[in-house]
Motif scaffolding. Structure first.
Motif, mmCIF file in Angstrom:
data_model
loop_
_atom_site.group_PDB
_atom_site.id
_atom_site.type_symbol
_atom_site.label_atom_id
_atom_site.label_comp_id
_atom_site.label_asym_id
_atom_site.label_seq_id
_atom_site.Cartn_x
_atom_site.Cartn_y
_atom_site.Cartn_z
ATOM 1 N N GLU A 57 -17.055 -47.291 31.756
ATOM 2 C CA GLU A 57 -17.720 -45.988 31.683
ATOM 3 C C GLU A 57 -18.430 -45.750 30.354
ATOM 4 O O GLU A 57 -18.692 -44.606 29.967
ATOM 5 C CB GLU A 57 -16.756 -44.850 32.026
ATOM 6 C CG GLU A 57 -16.238 -44.964 33.444
ATOM 7 C CD GLU A 57 -15.407 -43.795 33.901
ATOM 8 O OE1 GLU A 57 -15.353 -42.763 33.197
ATOM 9 O OE2 GLU A 57 -14.804 -43.921 34.986
ATOM 10 N N LYS A 74 -21.726 -37.424 28.813
ATOM 11 C CA LYS A 74 -20.762 -37.316 29.917
ATOM 12 C C LYS A 74 -20.034 -35.976 29.883
ATOM 13 O O LYS A 74 -19.708 -35.418 30.929
ATOM 14 C CB LYS A 74 -19.744 -38.462 29.861
ATOM 15 C CG LYS A 74 -20.323 -39.813 30.212
ATOM 16 C CD LYS A 74 -19.261 -40.893 30.369
ATOM 17 C CE LYS A 74 -18.431 -41.103 29.140
ATOM 18 N NZ LYS A 74 -17.472 -42.234 29.279
ATOM 19 N N THR A 105 -24.462 -46.535 33.715
ATOM 20 C CA THR A 105 -24.201 -45.692 34.886
ATOM 21 C C THR A 105 -24.235 -46.512 36.172
ATOM 22 O O THR A 105 -23.436 -46.275 37.083
ATOM 23 C CB THR A 105 -25.192 -44.519 34.980
ATOM 24 O OG1 THR A 105 -26.527 -45.023 34.953
ATOM 25 C CG2 THR A 105 -24.992 -43.546 33.844
ATOM 26 N N ASN A 108 -21.127 -48.398 36.702
ATOM 27 C CA ASN A 108 -20.003 -47.488 36.942
ATOM 28 C C ASN A 108 -20.383 -46.447 37.998
ATOM 29 O O ASN A 108 -19.989 -45.283 37.907
ATOM 30 C CB ASN A 108 -19.599 -46.806 35.629
ATOM 31 C CG ASN A 108 -19.039 -47.787 34.623
ATOM 32 O OD1 ASN A 108 -17.862 -48.130 34.665
ATOM 33 N ND2 ASN A 108 -19.891 -48.279 33.735
ATOM 34 N N ASP A 110 -19.536 -45.656 40.990
ATOM 35 C CA ASP A 110 -18.494 -44.894 41.687
ATOM 36 C C ASP A 110 -17.944 -43.742 40.853
ATOM 37 O O ASP A 110 -17.403 -42.785 41.397
ATOM 38 C CB ASP A 110 -17.337 -45.816 42.094
ATOM 39 C CG ASP A 110 -17.736 -46.784 43.201
ATOM 40 O OD1 ASP A 110 -18.776 -46.553 43.856
ATOM 41 O OD2 ASP A 110 -17.018 -47.778 43.403
ATOM 42 N N ALA A 111 -18.085 -43.823 39.540
ATOM 43 C CA ALA A 111 -17.564 -42.767 38.663
ATOM 44 C C ALA A 111 -18.464 -41.532 38.652
ATOM 45 O O ALA A 111 -18.020 -40.455 38.261
ATOM 46 C CB ALA A 111 -17.392 -43.299 37.240
ATOM 47 N N LEU A 113 -20.975 -40.622 36.702
ATOM 48 C CA LEU A 113 -20.890 -40.124 35.323
ATOM 49 C C LEU A 113 -21.765 -38.898 35.041
ATOM 50 O O LEU A 113 -21.379 -38.036 34.260
ATOM 51 C CB LEU A 113 -21.230 -41.251 34.352
ATOM 52 C CG LEU A 113 -20.310 -42.476 34.422
ATOM 53 C CD1 LEU A 113 -20.785 -43.559 33.466
ATOM 54 C CD2 LEU A 113 -18.871 -42.089 34.136
#
Length: 193
Positions: A57, A74, A105, A108, A110-111, A113
């Motif tokens: 992240e 973030k 991003t 990551n 799925d996060a 952000l």
């Protein structure tokens, strides 16, 4: 609520900062906290395409202050990207910054952000290239599933020498409206959550 601005101008407190501060005035009136990070005098390292950021992240490299800026992005509810126009497009620092942020991003995804954050782009230009610069910054927002704020005209102002943007009454008015619209959207999204 908080809005973070990243100003990629090579001039600290130049025309791009003037425009961001005009947006900030409206946000502050609505009780929204603001912070501007100015990249003047700094070099943002380009993405090394190592993919080590996957699951982290954030970027794993620490030669510059990218990680700190990205963490603040973030945490923020809204993000303003500001760049002067150099050679009919973004500043080099903004281009490198957005490329690196996009890789983090994407690695990551799925996060989520920046998903559902509010984004606004502003630019100061001597003459041409402003819309190209705005498009590049807005494309970053759209790829992050963010909501892009509009104004009564393209969020740009004209000026070459430091302080020239203060002479562009229409540009300053556009920033005022942009700030009002950003505050409205931030508050509407807060109520929705």
């Amino acid at each position: 609520m908080k809005v973070l601005a990243v100003n990629s101008s090579a001039r600290r407190d130049g025309n791009t900062a003037i425009l961001i501060n005009r947006v900030f005035e409206e946000l502050n009136k609505e009780g929204i906290e603001t912070e501007m990070i100015q990249l003047a005098g700094q070099v943002v390292e380009p993405c090394k395409a190592c993919w080590a950021c996957g699951g982290q992240e954030n970027c794993v490299h620490r030669k510059d202050n990218f990680r700190e800026i990205f963490d603040k992005m973030k945490e923020a509810d809204g993000i303003i990207l500001g760049s002067p126009v150099y050679t009919a497009n973004l500043s080099a620092n903004m281009q490198v910054f957005l490329e690196r942020a996009s890789v983090v991003t994407d690695m990551n995804r799925d996060a989520g952000l920046f998903r559902h954050k509010v984004g606004a782009a502003v630019t100061a230009a001597r003459r041409g290239g402003a819309v190209s610069a705005l498009d590049a910054m807005n494309h970053f927002f759209l790829l992050q599933e963010m909501f892009v704020v509009g104004s009564c005209y393209w969020p740009l102002a004209y000026g070459q020498m430091p302080g020239d943007a203060l002479k562009d009454a229409e540009g300053l008015e556009t920033m005022r409206v942009l700030g009002q619209n950003m505050a409205y959207l931030l508050k509407a999204l807060k109520e929705r959550r």
